[in-house]
Design an enzyme around this catalytic site. Structure first.
Site, PDB file in Angstrom:
ATOM      1  N   GLU A 168       0.473  -1.515   0.265  1.00  0.00           N
ATOM      2  CA  GLU A 168       0.351   0.350   0.342  1.00  0.00           C
ATOM      3  C   GLU A 168       0.521   1.141  -0.256  1.00  0.00           C
ATOM      4  OE1 GLU A 168      -0.941  -2.358   1.451  1.00  0.00           O
ATOM      5  OE2 GLU A 168      -3.101  -3.190   1.366  1.00  0.00           O
ATOM      6  N   HIS A 206      -9.389  -4.870  10.680  1.00  0.00           N
ATOM      7  CA  HIS A 206      -9.925  -4.964   9.182  1.00  0.00           C
ATOM      8  C   HIS A 206     -11.892  -3.733   9.424  1.00  0.00           C
ATOM      9  CE1 HIS A 206      -6.859  -7.975   9.037  1.00  0.00           C
ATOM     10  NE2 HIS A 206      -8.313  -8.269   7.490  1.00  0.00           N
TER      11      HIS A 206
END
Lengths: 363, 324
Positions: free
Chosen positions: B60, B129
């Site tokens: 990322e 998450h």
């Protein structure tokens, strides 16, 4: 000052005869000398005024590394882009930014290249393909990759040069970039300016692999090389190989250039001679490995300039730096209103989107 | 108007913007060949190919930073985070680079990127998450933050976000991808910074964004049915810029407000809105401001309990009744 102590290291290869250097004109070579002196004198004058308390923040001086910026940036074409970290004054001047706008930025003035909003670490000149000046170690490495990505996306023959220091090679994001650059065949050139110290920590104490930082590129299938940063000819020759690889093969290169900074990581440790490096070491580099003095001597030896002409260039660039200080001192500071400007594109241009919603919460 | 899923509304927005502007491309983990983890990019790779749909490694910081750099040269990358929670590993790139580059360059450099993907909990995937990072990101001047509750909003806001010249953080929601909504056949866009009244009412205002706006509508309908009290539901749609006028107008009409927010309460979006109301129109309030947020702990895994950690209809009604 005395400028006759430079002694060139004997190199087995004379890069002056490399094709990219053989075609240099006398004017080109003298221009490099002028650029080397410009950076040197800009930095000297900036330091003087920093020490007088006329600037805020950090001042990361480039003195000792000038040949890297001058050599690499002398090769840039229309679609070649440059990005660097916080030690950015040298690259800025080498791509053609003016001393006035740069000095005014250091003084925090509205006439500065970033309107007094960026400071020493954040010089920018997109019109010169110069994308900054970034404050976080290695944070610029993926941005540089994006420049290379955009060049390729647009189908242009170009490249991106991202400068980083020997400290930055220990940041994780750099390795993500090497993977992406190789995976996607990007025209990316990472130039590691190895000045032997990441802030106040020597290479010996910060790097597991000490002798060659560029070699880590092997792990990503990327070609790498090492250049002696004392020699503008060698810097140019090896950078040109990387640029050609980028232009013709769209493949990345890691080029490590050995260099040395005469001052501290920032001015905060500029006079810190007895700590992380010895006074002897600094003196040795100043006297025997100074790239400005070495190029000066080389130009005299080649008959490009006389000593007097070189001294005159030195004085002219010093005068230019002093004029930049005068310009900076006489320039206005940013207005208080400027604090809320240049945050958002739409707000600044008062478009429809700018009129809907509130972007700021401070009134 | 066609009745389509939220994910397909986004998909239409991407297809239309890819066709409209050659600088637009989508990049992220498994967005291309795999059609996206939540099938938001379904079919786009087959139609538009490798240049416009780019599968990225799990990297990322690398590919978001790369997208920021590419945007400085005029490309318009749309970046999918498989979960918004993963923005943490690219925080330097999002905050220091995307958020600051325009300002630090004195306005010389634009950063027209969109970062998007599912935020919020509710699917039993645990603490790491399930984050709701809109409040983290809205704290950074230079970033814009959008949260779409319906298919209509998702498409219209996404098209605007892609055309925007600033970095836009676009919050979607896993639980909404399958929700159907009406989307016009003709082209439309929704300006950023314009809230939407999801339900008209006169007695109390529920202010929310994202999925919480839909939960608020359910609560408002139950309140009307059981008590005959009409709640207005104001969906912020955009956190930054924020539609201050719409907030003040609605609260000045109803004089009572419950802020419903899937953020955590501490320094959350609702805290910002409450402060705004208190500072601007304290005299209009007939009762204290109430908040219903996600209970202030990391997201619990246990699925049944996690549902209770998020704002529920019951919790909204319970709070509303204390000020009616």
């Amino acid at each position: 000052m005395t400028e006759t102590t430079a002694e060139a290291e004997v190199s087995p290869v004379d890069y002056a005869t490399a094709p990219i250097n053989a075609s240099l004109t006398k004017e080109d070579k003298i221009r490099f000398l002028r650029q080397l002196y410009s950076i040197r004198n800009f930095e000297r004058v900036a330091l003087k005024h920093y020490n007088e308390g006329k600037m805020a923040g950090f001042l990361h001086l480039y003195i000792g590394q000038e040949s890297v910026a001058v050599g690499t940036c002398s090769l840039l074409g229309e679609n070649d882009h440059v990005i660097t970290a916080y030690r950015d004054h040298g690259h800025a001047l080498a791509v053609g930014m003016g001393m006035k706008e740069c000095m005014a930025e250091l003084f925090g003035k509205a006439t500065g290249c970033s309107k007094g909003k960026g400071g020493s670490m954040h010089f920018f000149a997109p019109d010169k393909n110069y994308w900054g000046g970034h404050g976080i170690v290695a944070g610029q490495t993926p941005l540089g990759l994006g420049l290379a990505y955009a060049v390729k996306y647009k189908g242009l023959k170009g490249s991106a040069l991202a400068f980083l220091g020997d400290g930055a090679v220990n940041q994780g994001v750099y390795y993500e970039c090497l993977n992406l650059a190789s995976l996607w065949d990007l025209p990316m050139i990472y130039v590691i300016e190895n000045n032997r110290y990441s802030m106040g920590t020597s290479l010996d104490r910060s790097s597991a692999l000490k002798n060659c930082l560029a070699e880590r590129a092997d792990g990503f299938g990327i070609v790498w090389d090492i250049a002696n940063g004392e020699d503008v000819y060698e810097v140019r020759a090896k950078t040109w190989t990387a640029i050609e690889r980028a232009h013709n093969e769209s493949r990345p290169t890691v080029l490590e250039i050995d260099t040395y900074r005469h001052y501290g990581h920032s001015v905060a440790d500029a006079k810190h001679k007895g700590g992380y490096r010895t006074a002897d070491e600094i003196e040795q580099f100043k006297n025997r490995h100074d790239p400005v003095l070495l190029w000066r001597q080389r130009m005299i030896d080649e008959g490009m300039v006389t000593a007097e002409e070189a001294d005159a260039i030195n004085k002219e660039t010093q005068a230019e730096a002093n004029a930049a200080v005068k310009f900076a001192e006489e320039s206005p500071i940013p207005t208080v209103e400027a604090i809320n400007q240049d945050v958002y594109f739409e707000v600044d241009r008062q478009t429809e989107a700018g009129r809907t919603g509130r972007h700021f919460f401070n009134d | 108007m066609a009745l389509i899923e939220y994910r397909d509304a986004l998909n239409q927005a991407f297809a239309e913007e890819i066709e409209r502007d050659p600088n637009v491309f989508l990049i992220g983990e498994e967005v291309a060949e795999y059609d996206g983890a939540y099938k938001v990019t379904r079919g786009l790779w087959k139609k538009y190919g490798d240049k416009r749909l780019v599968d990225a490694p799990i990297s990322e910081a690398g590919f978001i930073g790369m997208a920021v750099g590419a945007s400085m040269l005029g490309l318009r990358p749309v970046i999918e985070l498989m979960f918004w929670s993963f923005c943490t590993v690219a925080y330097d790139q999002i905050i220091n680079n995307a958020g600051c580059v325009r300002y630090m360059s004195g306005g010389l450099i634009n950063c027209p990127i969109v970062i998007r993907g599912p935020a919020n909990g509710g699917t039993g995937v645990g603490a790491t998450h399930s984050h709701t990072p809109e409040n983290w990101l809205a704290n950074i001047p230079g970033l814009k933050v959008v949260s779409a509750a319906t298919a209509y909003d998702a498409k219209g806001l996404m098209k605007t976000a892609i055309r925007d010249n600033d970095p836009v953080m676009f919050m979607e929601n896993t639980l909404l991808y399958g929700e159907k909504g009406e989307v016009p056949d003709e082209e439309y866009t929704i300006p950023l910074g314009l809230a939407d009244i999801k339900r008209e009412g006169s007695d109390i205002t529920f202010i929310a964004h994202g999925r919480a706006a839909l939960t608020s509508v359910k609560a408002a309908e139950q309140l009307a049915h059981e008590k005959g009290i009409q709640a207005e539901v104001l969906d912020l749609r955009s956190i930054r810029p924020i539609d201050e006028d719409a907030i003040l107008r609605s609260v000045s009409k109803t004089h009572r407000v419950v802020l419903v927010d899937e953020n955590k309460p501490f320094c959350g979006v609702s805290a910002q809105v409450a402060t705004m109301i208190q500072e601007k129109i304290f005299d209009e309030l007939d009762a204290p401001i109430r908040r219903v947020c996600t209970i202030d702990a990391p997201a619990i895994y246990s699925p049944e309990v996690e549902k209770l950690q998020l704002p529920t209809v019951e919790r909204i009604l319970e709070k509303a009744l204390t000020i009616l």
